[in-house]
Design an enzyme around this catalytic site. Structure first.
Site, PDB file in Angstrom:
ATOM      1  N   LYS A 115       0.824  -1.221   0.000  1.00  0.00           N
ATOM      2  CA  LYS A 115       0.000   0.000   0.000  1.00  0.00           C
ATOM      3  C   LYS A 115       0.848   1.257   0.000  1.00  0.00           C
ATOM      4  O   LYS A 115       0.446   2.271  -0.568  1.00  0.00           O
ATOM      5  CB  LYS A 115      -0.967  -0.003   1.202  1.00  0.00           C
ATOM      6  CG  LYS A 115      -2.009  -1.103   1.105  1.00  0.00           C
ATOM      7  CD  LYS A 115      -3.438  -0.604   1.141  1.00  0.00           C
ATOM      8  CE  LYS A 115      -4.365  -1.706   0.666  1.00  0.00           C
ATOM      9  NZ  LYS A 115      -5.688  -1.735   1.175  1.00  0.00           N
ATOM     10  N   LYS A 197      -5.905 -12.204  -8.415  1.00  0.00           N
ATOM     11  CA  LYS A 197      -7.233 -12.421  -7.839  1.00  0.00           C
ATOM     12  C   LYS A 197      -8.184 -11.280  -8.240  1.00  0.00           C
ATOM     13  O   LYS A 197      -7.740 -10.151  -8.475  1.00  0.00           O
ATOM     14  CB  LYS A 197      -7.160 -12.577  -6.313  1.00  0.00           C
ATOM     15  CG  LYS A 197      -6.963 -11.305  -5.540  1.00  0.00           C
ATOM     16  CD  LYS A 197      -7.313 -11.498  -4.057  1.00  0.00           C
ATOM     17  CE  LYS A 197      -7.370 -10.133  -3.390  1.00  0.00           C
ATOM     18  NZ  LYS A 197      -7.929 -10.097  -2.085  1.00  0.00           N
ATOM     19  N   LYS A 200     -11.510  -5.557  -5.672  1.00  0.00           N
ATOM     20  CA  LYS A 200     -12.326  -4.356  -5.859  1.00  0.00           C
ATOM     21  C   LYS A 200     -11.495  -3.145  -6.266  1.00  0.00           C
ATOM     22  O   LYS A 200     -12.027  -2.183  -6.781  1.00  0.00           O
ATOM     23  CB  LYS A 200     -13.214  -4.035  -4.657  1.00  0.00           C
ATOM     24  CG  LYS A 200     -12.688  -4.223  -3.267  1.00  0.00           C
ATOM     25  CD  LYS A 200     -13.810  -3.878  -2.281  1.00  0.00           C
ATOM     26  CE  LYS A 200     -13.687  -4.568  -0.949  1.00  0.00           C
ATOM     27  NZ  LYS A 200     -12.526  -4.160  -0.131  1.00  0.00           N
TER      28      LYS A 200
HETATM   29  P1  ATP Z   1      -8.828  -4.557  -2.151  1.00  0.00           P
HETATM   30  O1  ATP Z   1      -8.785  -4.725  -3.634  1.00  0.00           O
HETATM   31  O2  ATP Z   1      -9.370  -3.218  -1.719  1.00  0.00           O
HETATM   32  O3  ATP Z   1      -7.578  -4.964  -1.456  1.00  0.00           O
HETATM   33  P2  ATP Z   1     -10.298  -7.003  -1.967  1.00  0.00           P
HETATM   34  O4  ATP Z   1     -11.323  -7.076  -3.053  1.00  0.00           O
HETATM   35  O5  ATP Z   1      -9.055  -7.785  -2.161  1.00  0.00           O
HETATM   36  O6  ATP Z   1      -9.970  -5.503  -1.645  1.00  0.00           O
HETATM   37  P3  ATP Z   1     -10.734  -7.278   0.889  1.00  0.00           P
HETATM   38  O7  ATP Z   1     -11.507  -6.122   1.427  1.00  0.00           O
HETATM   39  O8  ATP Z   1      -9.267  -7.316   1.138  1.00  0.00           O
HETATM   40  O9  ATP Z   1     -11.061  -7.447  -0.671  1.00  0.00           O
HETATM   41  O10 ATP Z   1     -11.348  -8.624   1.400  1.00  0.00           O
HETATM   42  C1  ATP Z   1     -12.600  -8.824   1.947  1.00  0.00           C
HETATM   43  C2  ATP Z   1     -12.819 -10.314   2.035  1.00  0.00           C
HETATM   44  O11 ATP Z   1     -13.079 -10.873   0.729  1.00  0.00           O
HETATM   45  C3  ATP Z   1     -11.634 -11.081   2.589  1.00  0.00           C
HETATM   46  O12 ATP Z   1     -12.094 -12.076   3.483  1.00  0.00           O
HETATM   47  C4  ATP Z   1     -11.001 -11.698   1.364  1.00  0.00           C
HETATM   48  O13 ATP Z   1     -10.336 -12.902   1.649  1.00  0.00           O
HETATM   49  C5  ATP Z   1     -12.198 -11.955   0.455  1.00  0.00           C
HETATM   50  N1  ATP Z   1     -11.827 -11.875  -0.959  1.00  0.00           N
HETATM   51  C6  ATP Z   1     -11.404 -10.777  -1.616  1.00  0.00           C
HETATM   52  N2  ATP Z   1     -11.150 -11.031  -2.907  1.00  0.00           N
HETATM   53  C7  ATP Z   1     -11.429 -12.348  -3.099  1.00  0.00           C
HETATM   54  C8  ATP Z   1     -11.374 -13.232  -4.239  1.00  0.00           C
HETATM   55  N3  ATP Z   1     -11.001 -12.822  -5.438  1.00  0.00           N
HETATM   56  N4  ATP Z   1     -11.744 -14.521  -4.063  1.00  0.00           N
HETATM   57  C9  ATP Z   1     -12.137 -14.952  -2.862  1.00  0.00           C
HETATM   58  N5  ATP Z   1     -12.216 -14.187  -1.750  1.00  0.00           N
HETATM   59  C10 ATP Z   1     -11.863 -12.896  -1.849  1.00  0.00           C
END
Ligand code: ATP
Ligand code: LTN
Length: 334
Positions: A115, A197, A200
């Site tokens: 970050k 992965k 968002k």
């Molecule tokens: P950012 O892109 O802002 O880092 P993110 O989409 O990776 O966000 P988080 O807010 O870090 O999401 O995660 C929220 C929850 O969703 C966590 O428990 C994470 O493990 C799950 N999660 C996020 N992305 C995935 C994915 N592609 N597949 C499965 N689980 C996910």
């Protein structure tokens, strides 16, 4: 205090729009955990301000996230759904735990490194101590288990180290939490790059399905999803794009990969993509309808927010008072 049930804590940041990955990997699996645990699901809005936020937007996103928890089927009568900023104990405990966390430990956190590279113009102290606030979230409720994705395991390990360090000095104050490994949620990959992965914060909107995407958008994104030139439907690591599509299809239809492969044997990728898109639309439509219904239930949502903040405040204040006493803060005169 909470009966014999074990305590489960998790949270999500109110930044960006939730994706199908967040739903299939996290939210969907949280739904039934209240049968087994006393559950706390927090909207971690205090974590969100470690990167700059527009105030009106943050307020809206936080409320939308709480409504999405409910729309996904997490019953607010059985689960404590609340905003972190409504319970002052999170920030208070975080300060105390800051004094039991070493700079070196925080410097090793990979999320901090990632970050700060991404937000080089705003490497604030909050971004650095983010994991300490997360430790406070968890320890404040004496959580036994914490469902998190792999990317958060390092923070959970730090939480355990902080809890053990504190307990070694002051006696058994904190429950040392374990990661929740129940039925592992699906890991959903980007539709544009199956090595990454689905996330968002991806800049390419075609890479992610957002929970609020309409049916046409969902179908279009799947049509454009990256596959391969093998022209053969199989579930294997060598065809990661296809594997991801089948994973999504299976998560949405409760089928096994073997069943899915059989269903599409000898068929073209186009047909598979249409079926995957339709299975996703079938999952998202009721969720979106429920979300829009809740948007109109302002008083009901306000009541949930108030009640659950009180409940969370009640449980958390017990831990906080115990910690303050152990440390040597003078007792309040009542
Ligand atoms: P950012 O892109 O802002 O880092 P993110 O989409 O990776 O966000 P988080 O807010 O870090 O999401 O995660 C929220 C929850 O969703 C966590 O428990 C994470 O493990 C799950 N999660 C996020 N992305 C995935 C994915 N592609 N597949 C499965 N689980 C996910
Ligand atoms: N850092 C987590 C969100 C989060 C969390 C928590 C998860 C904040 N506090 C406590 C579990 C328990 C994330 O980025 N996914």
């Amino acid at each position: 205090m909470l009966g014999d049930e074990k305590i489960l804590f998790s949270g999500m940041q109110a930044t960006g729009s939730l994706t199908l990955g967040n739903y299939l990997g996290a939210l969907k699996n949280w739904v039934n955990l209240a049968d087994e645990y006393t559950t706390f699901y927090c909207v971690v809005d205090e974590h969100s301000i470690t990167v700059r936020q527009d105030p009106a937007e943050l307020r809206k996103r936080a409320r939308n996230l709480l409504m999405l928890y409910i729309a996904a089927g997490i019953d607010p009568e059985k689960n404590c759904l609340y905003y972190q900023s409504h319970v002052s104990g999170h920030a208070e405990l975080a300060w105390i735990l800051n004094c039991f966390t070493y700079m070196g430990e925080l410097q090793r956190m990979t999320q901090f490194k990632d970050k700060s590279a991404k937000h080089a113009d705003n490497i604030n102290a909050g971004l650095f101590t983010y994991p300490v606030l997360m430790a406070a979230d968890i320890l404040l409720y004496q959580a036994d288990v914490v469902p998190v994705g792999k990317d958060q395991l390092q923070h959970l390990e730090l939480t355990r180290d902080i809890a053990n360090r504190f307990n070694a000095i002051y006696g058994d104050v904190f429950t040392v939490p374990e990661p929740y490994l129940g039925k592992l949620g699906a890991r959903i990959m980007s539709l544009q790059d199956p090595a990454k992965k689905m996330s968002k914060s991806d800049e390419n909107p075609n890479a992610s399905i957002y929970l609020m995407d309409d049916a046409d958008t969902v179908m279009r994104k799947f049509k454009r999803a990256v596959t391969d030139s093998e022209a053969c439907v199989a579930y294997r690591d060598e065809q990661p794009g296809l594997k991801n599509l089948l994973d999504i299809y299976c998560a949405c239809t409760d089928k096994t990969p073997e069943e899915a492969v059989k269903e599409f044997e000898g068929k073209g990728y186009g047909e598979l993509k249409t079926a995957v898109g339709e299975s996703v639309v079938a999952v998202l439509t009721p969720l979106q309808n429920e979300f829009h219904r809740l948007e109109k239930e302002k008083d009901y949502i306000d009541k949930i927010i108030k009640q659950n903040a009180e409940k969370a405040g009640y449980y958390s204040s017990k831990t906080l008072r115990k910690v303050q006493k152990k440390i040597g803060f003078p007792e309040k005169i009542r």
